[in-house]
Design a protein around this motif. Structure first.
Motif, PDB file in Angstrom:
ATOM      1  N   UNK A  15       0.823  -1.206   0.000  1.00 20.96           N
ATOM      2  CA  UNK A  15       0.000   0.000   0.000  1.00 20.96           C
ATOM      3  C   UNK A  15       0.859   1.259   0.000  1.00 20.96           C
ATOM      4  N   UNK A  16       1.941   1.241   0.754  1.00 25.95           N
ATOM      5  CA  UNK A  16       2.845   2.391   0.782  1.00 25.95           C
ATOM      6  C   UNK A  16       3.480   2.612  -0.584  1.00 25.95           C
ATOM      7  N   UNK A  17       3.913   1.542  -1.225  1.00 27.67           N
ATOM      8  CA  UNK A  17       4.559   1.661  -2.529  1.00 27.67           C
ATOM      9  C   UNK A  17       3.578   2.012  -3.645  1.00 27.67           C
ATOM     10  N   UNK A  18       2.310   1.697  -3.474  1.00 26.35           N
ATOM     11  CA  UNK A  18       1.300   2.035  -4.477  1.00 26.35           C
ATOM     12  C   UNK A  18       0.765   3.459  -4.327  1.00 26.35           C
ATOM     13  N   UNK A  19       1.181   4.143  -3.266  1.00 25.75           N
ATOM     14  CA  UNK A  19       0.749   5.531  -3.074  1.00 25.75           C
ATOM     15  C   UNK A  19       1.220   6.367  -4.265  1.00 25.75           C
ATOM     16  N   UNK A  20       0.394   7.312  -4.678  1.00 24.43           N
ATOM     17  CA  UNK A  20       0.687   8.129  -5.864  1.00 24.43           C
ATOM     18  C   UNK A  20       2.063   8.791  -5.808  1.00 24.43           C
ATOM     19  N   UNK A  21       2.467   9.279  -4.641  1.00 20.03           N
ATOM     20  CA  UNK A  21       3.745   9.995  -4.547  1.00 20.03           C
ATOM     21  C   UNK A  21       4.934   9.075  -4.829  1.00 20.03           C
ATOM     22  N   UNK A  26       8.987   7.216  -8.725  1.00 20.50           N
ATOM     23  CA  UNK A  26       9.615   6.045  -9.334  1.00 20.50           C
ATOM     24  C   UNK A  26      10.353   5.155  -8.355  1.00 20.50           C
ATOM     25  N   UNK A  27      10.018   5.243  -7.067  1.00 22.07           N
ATOM     26  CA  UNK A  27      10.695   4.425  -6.059  1.00 22.07           C
ATOM     27  C   UNK A  27      10.315   2.960  -6.225  1.00 22.07           C
ATOM     28  N   UNK A  38      16.060  -1.905   1.139  1.00 26.45           N
ATOM     29  CA  UNK A  38      16.838  -1.216   0.116  1.00 26.45           C
ATOM     30  C   UNK A  38      15.891  -0.869  -1.018  1.00 26.45           C
ATOM     31  N   UNK A  39      15.880   0.418  -1.415  1.00 28.06           N
ATOM     32  CA  UNK A  39      15.048   0.901  -2.505  1.00 28.06           C
ATOM     33  C   UNK A  39      15.919   1.647  -3.500  1.00 28.06           C
ATOM     34  N   UNK A  40      15.349   1.939  -4.666  1.00 25.20           N
ATOM     35  CA  UNK A  40      16.076   2.720  -5.655  1.00 25.20           C
ATOM     36  C   UNK A  40      15.106   3.526  -6.504  1.00 25.20           C
ATOM     37  N   UNK A  41      15.648   4.563  -7.109  1.00 27.05           N
ATOM     38  CA  UNK A  41      14.925   5.353  -8.097  1.00 27.05           C
ATOM     39  C   UNK A  41      15.946   5.953  -9.045  1.00 27.05           C
ATOM     40  N   UNK A  42      15.467   6.477 -10.155  1.00 22.69           N
ATOM     41  CA  UNK A  42      16.318   7.188 -11.101  1.00 22.69           C
ATOM     42  C   UNK A  42      15.875   8.640 -11.121  1.00 22.69           C
ATOM     43  N   UNK A  43      16.822   9.560 -11.071  1.00 24.78           N
ATOM     44  CA  UNK A  43      16.508  10.988 -11.081  1.00 24.78           C
ATOM     45  C   UNK A  43      15.963  11.352 -12.461  1.00 24.78           C
TER      46      UNK A  43
END
Length: 147
Positions: A15-21, A26-27, A38-43
């Motif tokens: 639910x946290x990861x499906x939040x719009x923000x 892109x997390x 451990x998470x990741x995103x691309x700028x």
């Protein structure tokens, strides 16, 4: 990948990861287990600032989200946690197109408070990591049924 966590923790994490923000930023979860995430995103242009580096507000909030994802597996069913203290140091910027990794761990799991540490790293094309931020967060444990 979620390893050895309860169904309740999986549901809260999803639910946290499906939040719009988090979706907008892109997390993505790379690995989650009890007391660690451990998470990741691309700028991207959607989350950069005028100097084309990761926006500080996004950096701070992703440190908080990753910390929460490390915290969730430590909660009992029917519990939730809220950030009550957040202290961070930013050491370097990450540029447009760069991958950023976030790693959080619980450093102390108390009766009412959960202490976490979260670090952010920019990742070069060859895989070398350089730390860009460090945060210490305190979460307040409370009884709260969530949908």
């Amino acid at each position: 990948m979620k390893s050895g966590i309860s169904e309740y923790a999986k549901r809260l994490s999803d639910n946290l990861m499906l939040h719009d923000y988090q979706q907008y930023c892109g997390l993505k979860i790379v690995h989650q287990e009890a007391g660690y995430c451990k998470c990741e995103l691309t700028v991207t242009a959607a989350i950069d600032n005028l100097s084309h580096t990761l926006h500080g507000g996004v950096l701070y909030s992703m440190l908080d989200v990753t910390s929460m994802l490390a915290t969730i597996p430590a909660l009992k069913e029917g519990e939730y946690a809220l950030t009550s203290s957040f202290n961070t140091s930013v050491m370097s910027a990450s540029t447009l197109g760069q991958k950023v990794e976030f790693e959080a761990k619980i450093t102390r799991n108390g009766r009412n408070l959960i202490f976490t540490e979260c670090n952010a790293w920019k990742v070069a094309s060859g895989g070398e990591r350089k730390q860009i931020a460090s945060a210490q967060l305190t979460k307040f444990r409370l009884r709260q049924e969530l949908d």
